[in-house]
Structures are given as C-alpha cells and as structure tokens.
Write a protein that holds these residues in place. Structure first.
Motif, PDB file in Angstrom:
ATOM      1  N   MET A  49       0.807  -1.180   0.036  1.00 49.45           N
ATOM      2  CA  MET A  49      -0.084   0.063   0.170  1.00 49.45           C
ATOM      3  C   MET A  49       0.865   1.266   0.129  1.00 49.45           C
ATOM      4  O   MET A  49       0.530   2.270  -0.588  1.00 49.45           O
ATOM      5  N   LYS A  50       2.015   1.120   0.740  1.00 50.96           N
ATOM      6  CA  LYS A  50       2.839   2.352   0.740  1.00 50.96           C
ATOM      7  C   LYS A  50       3.391   2.833  -0.321  1.00 50.96           C
ATOM      8  O   LYS A  50       3.800   3.931  -0.938  1.00 50.96           O
ATOM      9  N   ASP A  51       3.688   1.870  -1.493  1.00 54.66           N
ATOM     10  CA  ASP A  51       4.113   2.046  -2.773  1.00 54.66           C
ATOM     11  C   ASP A  51       3.276   2.807  -3.506  1.00 54.66           C
ATOM     12  O   ASP A  51       3.528   3.750  -4.197  1.00 54.66           O
ATOM     13  N   LEU A  52       1.984   2.401  -3.376  1.00 51.95           N
ATOM     14  CA  LEU A  52       0.532   3.412  -4.010  1.00 51.95           C
ATOM     15  C   LEU A  52       0.679   4.860  -3.520  1.00 51.95           C
ATOM     16  O   LEU A  52       0.401   5.707  -4.340  1.00 51.95           O
ATOM     17  N   MET A  53       1.251   4.890  -2.294  1.00 51.79           N
ATOM     18  CA  MET A  53       0.957   6.067  -1.554  1.00 51.79           C
ATOM     19  C   MET A  53       1.961   7.007  -2.200  1.00 51.79           C
ATOM     20  O   MET A  53       1.885   8.311  -2.291  1.00 51.79           O
ATOM     21  N   ARG A  54       3.094   6.355  -2.439  1.00 52.65           N
ATOM     22  CA  ARG A  54       4.464   7.344  -3.119  1.00 52.65           C
ATOM     23  C   ARG A  54       4.054   7.965  -4.405  1.00 52.65           C
ATOM     24  O   ARG A  54       4.839   8.632  -4.994  1.00 52.65           O
ATOM     25  N   THR A  55       3.098   7.615  -5.023  1.00 56.61           N
ATOM     26  CA  THR A  55       2.549   8.201  -6.318  1.00 56.61           C
ATOM     27  C   THR A  55       2.251   9.472  -6.285  1.00 56.61           C
ATOM     28  O   THR A  55       2.009  10.327  -7.354  1.00 56.61           O
ATOM     29  N   GLY A  56       1.901   9.858  -5.060  1.00 56.34           N
ATOM     30  CA  GLY A  56       1.694  11.354  -4.843  1.00 56.34           C
ATOM     31  C   GLY A  56       0.050  11.458  -4.855  1.00 56.34           C
ATOM     32  O   GLY A  56      -0.569  12.903  -4.723  1.00 56.34           O
ATOM     33  N   LYS A  57      -0.654  10.666  -5.182  1.00 56.89           N
ATOM     34  CA  LYS A  57      -2.203  10.620  -5.066  1.00 56.89           C
ATOM     35  C   LYS A  57      -2.604  10.753  -3.768  1.00 56.89           C
ATOM     36  O   LYS A  57      -2.074  10.191  -2.770  1.00 56.89           O
ATOM     37  N   PRO A  58      -3.638  11.622  -3.349  1.00 56.42           N
ATOM     38  CA  PRO A  58      -4.316  11.543  -2.030  1.00 56.42           C
ATOM     39  C   PRO A  58      -4.540  10.244  -1.681  1.00 56.42           C
ATOM     40  O   PRO A  58      -4.856   9.492  -2.371  1.00 56.42           O
ATOM     41  N   GLU A  59      -4.480  10.072  -0.277  1.00 58.56           N
ATOM     42  CA  GLU A  59      -4.887   8.540   0.220  1.00 58.56           C
ATOM     43  C   GLU A  59      -6.092   8.005   0.047  1.00 58.56           C
ATOM     44  O   GLU A  59      -6.289   7.055  -0.429  1.00 58.56           O
ATOM     45  N   ARG A  60      -7.054   9.163   0.190  1.00 52.20           N
ATOM     46  CA  ARG A  60      -8.584   8.693  -0.058  1.00 52.20           C
ATOM     47  C   ARG A  60      -8.779   8.313  -1.465  1.00 52.20           C
ATOM     48  O   ARG A  60      -9.551   7.142  -1.652  1.00 52.20           O
ATOM     49  N   GLN A  61      -8.232   9.068  -2.530  1.00 46.85           N
ATOM     50  CA  GLN A  61      -8.317   8.793  -3.887  1.00 46.85           C
ATOM     51  C   GLN A  61      -7.906   7.242  -4.089  1.00 46.85           C
ATOM     52  O   GLN A  61      -8.527   6.571  -4.867  1.00 46.85           O
ATOM     53  N   ALA A  62      -6.534   7.246  -3.601  1.00 44.04           N
ATOM     54  CA  ALA A  62      -5.795   5.829  -3.776  1.00 44.04           C
ATOM     55  C   ALA A  62      -6.568   4.769  -3.480  1.00 44.04           C
ATOM     56  O   ALA A  62      -6.837   3.676  -4.034  1.00 44.04           O
ATOM     57  N   LYS A  63      -7.176   4.910  -2.285  1.00 43.29           N
ATOM     58  CA  LYS A  63      -8.269   3.823  -1.845  1.00 43.29           C
ATOM     59  C   LYS A  63      -9.421   3.591  -2.520  1.00 43.29           C
ATOM     60  O   LYS A  63      -9.819   2.502  -2.656  1.00 43.29           O
ATOM     61  N   ASN A  64      -9.766   4.824  -3.030  1.00 39.18           N
ATOM     62  CA  ASN A  64     -11.064   4.599  -3.896  1.00 39.18           C
ATOM     63  C   ASN A  64     -10.788   3.802  -5.153  1.00 39.18           C
ATOM     64  O   ASN A  64     -11.540   2.856  -5.794  1.00 39.18           O
ATOM     65  N   TYR A  65      -9.579   3.922  -5.788  1.00 42.25           N
ATOM     66  CA  TYR A  65      -9.124   3.088  -6.985  1.00 42.25           C
ATOM     67  C   TYR A  65      -9.092   1.602  -6.350  1.00 42.25           C
ATOM     68  O   TYR A  65      -9.600   0.560  -7.074  1.00 42.25           O
ATOM     69  N   LEU A  66      -8.519   1.472  -5.062  1.00 40.54           N
ATOM     70  CA  LEU A  66      -8.385   0.094  -4.870  1.00 40.54           C
ATOM     71  C   LEU A  66      -9.817  -0.544  -4.628  1.00 40.54           C
ATOM     72  O   LEU A  66     -10.157  -1.797  -4.990  1.00 40.54           O
ATOM     73  N   THR A  67     -10.754   0.180  -4.025  1.00 39.67           N
ATOM     74  CA  THR A  67     -11.986  -0.010  -3.554  1.00 39.67           C
ATOM     75  C   THR A  67     -12.728  -0.609  -4.708  1.00 39.67           C
ATOM     76  O   THR A  67     -13.507  -1.800  -4.898  1.00 39.67           O
ATOM     77  N   VAL A  68     -12.784   0.156  -5.928  1.00 43.87           N
ATOM     78  CA  VAL A  68     -13.368  -0.063  -7.146  1.00 43.87           C
ATOM     79  C   VAL A  68     -12.808  -1.555  -7.875  1.00 43.87           C
ATOM     80  O   VAL A  68     -13.712  -2.450  -7.935  1.00 43.87           O
ATOM     81  N   LEU A  69     -11.448  -1.460  -7.781  1.00 42.29           N
ATOM     82  CA  LEU A  69     -11.065  -2.935  -8.227  1.00 42.29           C
ATOM     83  C   LEU A  69     -11.324  -3.961  -7.587  1.00 42.29           C
ATOM     84  O   LEU A  69     -11.553  -5.200  -8.082  1.00 42.29           O
ATOM     85  N   ALA A  70     -11.019  -4.003  -6.201  1.00 43.83           N
ATOM     86  CA  ALA A  70     -11.539  -4.799  -5.153  1.00 43.83           C
ATOM     87  C   ALA A  70     -12.971  -5.530  -5.503  1.00 43.83           C
ATOM     88  O   ALA A  70     -13.249  -6.553  -5.601  1.00 43.83           O
ATOM     89  N   HIS A  71     -13.684  -4.254  -5.651  1.00 46.15           N
ATOM     90  CA  HIS A  71     -15.180  -4.522  -5.926  1.00 46.15           C
ATOM     91  C   HIS A  71     -15.548  -5.535  -7.078  1.00 46.15           C
ATOM     92  O   HIS A  71     -16.447  -6.249  -7.229  1.00 46.15           O
ATOM     93  N   LEU A  72     -14.642  -5.441  -7.999  1.00 46.39           N
ATOM     94  CA  LEU A  72     -14.709  -5.908  -9.163  1.00 46.39           C
ATOM     95  C   LEU A  72     -14.228  -7.451  -9.410  1.00 46.39           C
ATOM     96  O   LEU A  72     -14.098  -8.146 -10.105  1.00 46.39           O
ATOM     97  N   GLY A  73     -13.493  -7.275  -8.160  1.00 44.79           N
ATOM     98  CA  GLY A  73     -12.764  -8.780  -7.905  1.00 44.79           C
ATOM     99  C   GLY A  73     -11.343  -8.810  -8.667  1.00 44.79           C
ATOM    100  O   GLY A  73     -10.585  -9.833  -9.019  1.00 44.79           O
ATOM    101  N   TYR A  74     -10.845  -7.686  -9.166  1.00 47.49           N
ATOM    102  CA  TYR A  74      -9.426  -7.574  -9.618  1.00 47.49           C
ATOM    103  C   TYR A  74      -8.601  -7.829  -8.852  1.00 47.49           C
ATOM    104  O   TYR A  74      -7.304  -8.178  -9.029  1.00 47.49           O
TER     105      TYR A  74
END
Lengths: 269, 317
Positions: B151-176
């Motif tokens: 997760m910390k690697d994703l945080m290093r991209t500079g995206k706000p944490e909330r936005q990064a988690k949103n991406y993960l939530t969507v992809l997790a929701h899709l089973g990706y």
C-alpha cells in the motif's frame, strides 16, 4: 397562416431605435448588463410602427419566460408614452425576480398584477390594469392599443398560437394546454400585429415570418385560451383612488402634523 | 386561516377549479391539478402536475421544435372541510420548486447513465479521460508484472490517500484485486495481460465492469471529473435530440445554452465552457458541422433505443 395580411402601417417615423436587430444575443447581453435597459426610448404610439417598437423590445431566451418578456415590453412602451421611468430603476433580471420567475416552470399566472408588483409600479406612477370577459373584448383591446395613456396590452393565448403565425414550428411530446403571453402592437378589424418575446428574430427573418395574424385567427386563439380567455392587461397611470385609500391619505396627513395615533388633532374651542 | 393551511375556500366553492386557479396564480401557470379524490365527506385529495417546455432549434431544416412533457404528481394537496370552509394543506411553492428541480436533475442524470452505457468506448478515447484513468491501469500493470505490491508504494505516487483507496475499492469490488495482510494481490477476476494490452482495451473492460456495477463509482468514488465533464457536454446534445425525437443539428450557441440549462453553474467562464466544448467536438462522440453540432449516427441510434427502454423521461416521476 397569414404572412402578408393587408395591413396599413403608419408611415411617419420618429424613433431613435433601430428597426431590426439581427444579433439578438449580443443585444440581449447588452440589455441584461443594463446598458440599454436604462436608455430612454423616444417612440410614440401614433407615429411609430410595430417594427420600430419591436426594435426596442428584448427577446427572452427561455420559452417559459414569455410573461417577463411581455411585461418588459409593456413597461418599455409605458415609459415611452406615459413618461415614466420604471426601467431606469429595474433591469430585466429584476423583473424575473419581481414576477417570481422560476426556470423551467415560468411565472405565476397572476404575477404581473400581484400586490407587491403593483406597489412597485405605483412608486413610478404606473398601475397594471386587467380586463376579462368577451363582451366587446376586441373593441377594448383596440382602444388600449391606440390609447396615448396606456401601454401596449399583454394578452394571454395558448402556446399553440405560435404555430398559427410560424408554420415552421413543430410540437412534440405530451399534448397539453400551455399558457403564452404576447403584446399586441396594432389591431384593426383585418389584422393584428403583435410581439412575441420568445420568438427568435434570426429565425423569423430567415423564413420571412411576420408577427402578424388576420383578426379572426387571432381572436380564435385569444378567446380559445382555456385558462384565461379574452384576458388583457396593460399599464396606465393609477386609477382614481378608492374611498378607503382617501381615508388613508387623510391619516397620513394627520401623522405629518405630528399626531402619530392617526386621530385628527383636536382644535381649541 | 389555520397557520399550516395554504388557502381557504368557502364551503360551496367548486373545489377543483378553485384549487387549480390557486395553484396557477400563486405557484406557476405551468401547473395543473387533476380531479380530486374523495377520501370521506370531509376530505379530498388533489394531485398537482407540472408541464415543462423545451425549445430546440434544428439548423438542418431551420425548424423550431417545442418539446412538451408532463411531470406527474409534483405535489399532493389535501382539502379538509371545516365550519369556516375548505382548508387546503400541502407543500409551499418553494418546496415544490425544489422538488421539481431535483426531479429534473434525476432525469438528466438518468440520461447521462444511459449515454455512458452506449458511448463509453468513445469517451475513453479522449486523451484527458485516459489520463484520468491511468492510475487504475497502473495498478493493474503492477499486479500483472509483480503479482503484488504494498500500500505504501501506492501512496508514493502522490495521489491523495483517499483517492488511492477509492481506486483499490473499485478494483476490489470488481474482483480484480484483494488485500492480503499488508499486501495488495491479484483478485479472482484479475484481467491477465494488462501490461501487454493496449490501454483502451484495459479501460474498456474496466469501464464495462464498472458500468455494470454502478455508475456512481465513476462520479462519486473515482471522481473522474474530466470524464464527467465530457459526458455532460455529450449528454446536453443527446438528451436534447431525444426530446426532439430525432437526430438534430444543434447550433453551437444553443448547444452551450442547453448545457448551461441542464448543468447550471455560475463558476464557468465563457472561455472554459468553449474550451471544454471544443474538446468534446474534437472527440468521436459528437460531430461538428460548420457552426453546429450533430450526433454520431451509431451512438444516436443506440442511445435512443436505450433511453426509450430505460424510460429516461419517466425518471422524474
């Protein structure tokens, strides 16, 4: 549809306003910025043609804005013929507010003779008059149109009235009765010239359409309006005050003399 | 008059006409009242319906189309008999206008969803939209290449944490993908070969899935505002054409006006609006003809069919 009914326009021209405006959007923008709304219009009913009057009226953008547009036109004519200055104080956007215009819905049917609006008008020596009833309605309409002490009258018609003078218009969707307001600029037994505030000038010019109908057709639409048949409203100077208002005036005079209870001052002896 | 009552009528009044007249003269002339329903000797119920009008100019034939539609049951009024006459209770004008505004927005949003379903493959061709979707693709590419990341690697991209988690939530929701301990790993439905596939193919599959799941992911969770902007401009045309009931050629000035009408905002300047409009016109979603705009024939056909099936105009009911 009548596009070239035999109608004699007055030939005398005494106007500062341009006869035609092809760029209505730019004109509208100028008006809404208040640059032209406060300009005085030197036209009069006797010598100015309907086309000249149309040149100083504004066209509205929203189809449900016909009432504010018609009231604005009536006010322009009232300010010109009655030498009042309502539009030096209020801009078109103020009229929207005063007439309770809501986008997508329009105005209350009685918005232009509501007490609040009448009070504003009275402050400028104006009053909105309303007549209904079909007895001699057209004769009265002609009298108001020609009267030097009244604005041009606003009449209520059904929306499908537009199709009567512009056959390029198509109506889609649910069949229903809807209100529309136009201002009558000239009326004779043969033809009626009017001003439709929602009409697109460029479209009218492109298709050679005139805001004019033969009188029988006009009367059919005016009288056939389901909600307000034969209704006409116009602006004039306020009528003679009612008896109760005279009492109020007396009350104010007493207050001016220093008695704030409103009772007449007692005099000695 | 009771403080809650809107108006009072005499006992012998023609109640239906009186209420209709009251609604027209004090709310708006575009309201109509249906025949009253008798509850008992002392109570009647009336429904108020709104009538809306759109004017659409078609540059091809120079014709003007008046599109009318009825929005049913915008308010319910109750008339109660009292010794002093009929007292009418119901919402105020302000409440009704507010409700009507939200219903109109619901209709426009329903049209947006329908359009997105038929035109997303064109929308994702827009460069700005691809940029907006690229973080999602990056996540899939990393998972494809490495199988997992922290997760910390994703945080290093500079995206706000909330936005990064949103991406993960969507992809997790899709089973990706799924979260395992502190690692993000491939999910059961992970689309393999994401790094070798063209971005468009990847986005296509993701968006198709997202749209299947929930349109609000795009708008609310992913906050793909760039895409929403394009979608709204496109919808301003296609919804107008749907109201006119055929493919029209809308003058650019009217196109701008329709967009402002459906999505009112006082913040956008003329330059911003024109710039955004031009980018939409440069895409494949709409076709520019001189000083007017026309719908893509393929999208128009699909959208009209889908909108009729989805009863877009009934979304306000």
């Amino acid at each position: 549809m009548v596009r070239s009914a035999p109608y004699a326009e007055p030939t005398t021209v005494r106007a500062t306003a341009p006869e035609r405006r092809s760029n209505t959007r730019a004109y509208h923008a100028m008006v809404t910025r208040g640059k032209m709304a406060k300009r005085s219009v030197s036209l009069d009913k006797a010598s100015s043609s309907p086309a000249q009057w149309r040149g100083v009226f504004i066209r509205v953008r929203q189809p449900d804005q016909c009432l504010p547009g018609a009231v604005h036109a009536a006010l322009v004519s009232a300010d010109a013929v009655l030498s009042t200055h309502f539009l030096k104080r209020y801009e078109p956007k103020d009229l929207n507010r005063l007439l309770q215009y809501a986008r997508g819905i329009g105005c209350p049917a009685a918005a232009h003779y509501r007490r609040d609006f009448q009070r504003k008008l009275r402050g400028f020596g104006l009053e909105m008059q309303k007549e209904t009833g079909d007895a001699k309605a057209f004769d009265q309409l002609k009298a108001v149109v020609a009267s030097p002490s009244a604005s041009f009258p606003i009449v209520a018609v059904d929306l499908r009235f537009i199709k009567a003078y512009d056959d390029t218009v198509e109506f889609h969707g649910d069949e229903m009765d809807m209100d529309h307001a136009v201002v009558v600029l000239a009326a004779t037994d043969s033809a009626v010239e009017f001003y439709d505030p929602t009409a697109d000038v460029a479209h009218l010019e492109e298709h050679g359409i005139h805001e004019r109908l033969d009188t029988p057709t006009f009367l059919r639409w005016w009288g056939g309006n389901k909600f307000a048949s034969w209704e006409r409203t116009w602006l004039s100077h306020p009528r003679a005050r009612q008896a109760d208002e005279r009492v109020g005036k007396g009350l104010m005079r007493n207050r001016a003399l220093g008695d704030f209870t409103g009772k007449p001052r007692r005099t000695k002896g | 008059l009771s403080p809650d009552a809107l108006v009072r009528f005499p006992q012998d009044a023609d109640l239906e006409n009186s209420i209709a007249s009251f609604v027209r003269s004090s709310w708006a002339s575009s309201f109509e009242v249906s025949a009253g329903r008798r509850v008992d000797d002392y109570e009647r119920l009336f429904s108020v319906h709104a009538k809306q009008l759109d004017v659409i100019r078609d540059a091809v034939k120079g014709r003007v189309i008046y599109s009318r539609r009825r929005i049913p049951n915008v308010a319910s009024l109750t008339a109660r008999a009292t010794p002093k006459g009929w007292l009418v209770y119901g919402p105020t004008r302000r409440d009704v206008l507010k409700d009507l505004g939200s219903r109109s927005s619901a209709t426009v949003a329903s049209s947006e969803r329908t359009l997105l379903n038929v035109a997303y493959d064109r929308l994702i061709n827009i460069h700005v939209v691809q940029m907006a979707l690229s973080p999602i693709r990056n996540i899939l590419v990393i998972l494809d290449d490495y199988g997992q990341f922290e997760m910390k690697d994703l945080m290093r991209t500079g995206k706000p944490e909330r936005q990064a988690k949103n991406y993960l939530t969507v992809l997790a929701h899709l089973g990706y993908l799924k979260e395992q301990d502190s690692l993000i790993v491939r999910g059961p439905r992970f689309p393999k070969g994401s790094s070798n596939r063209k971005p468009k193919e990847v986005y296509d599959s993701i968006l198709a899935e997202v749209l299947d799941q929930d349109y609000h992911f795009l708008n609310q969770v992913l906050r793909l505002t760039q895409m929403i902007g394009y979608l709204r401009w496109s919808n301003a045309y296609y919804f107008t054409a749907f109201l006119a009931d055929h493919k029209i050629r809308l003058p650019l000035a009217d196109f701008d006006q329709k967009h402002q009408h459906y999505y009112p905002s006082s913040h956008r300047s003329l330059f911003e609006r024109r710039g955004q409009m031009q980018r939409v016109l440069d895409s494949d979603v709409l076709v520019q003809r001189d000083h007017s705009v026309e719908g893509d024939p393929d999208i128009t056909g699909k959208y009209f069919t889908a909108a009729k099936r989805a009863k877009v105009l009934s979304a306000a009911s």
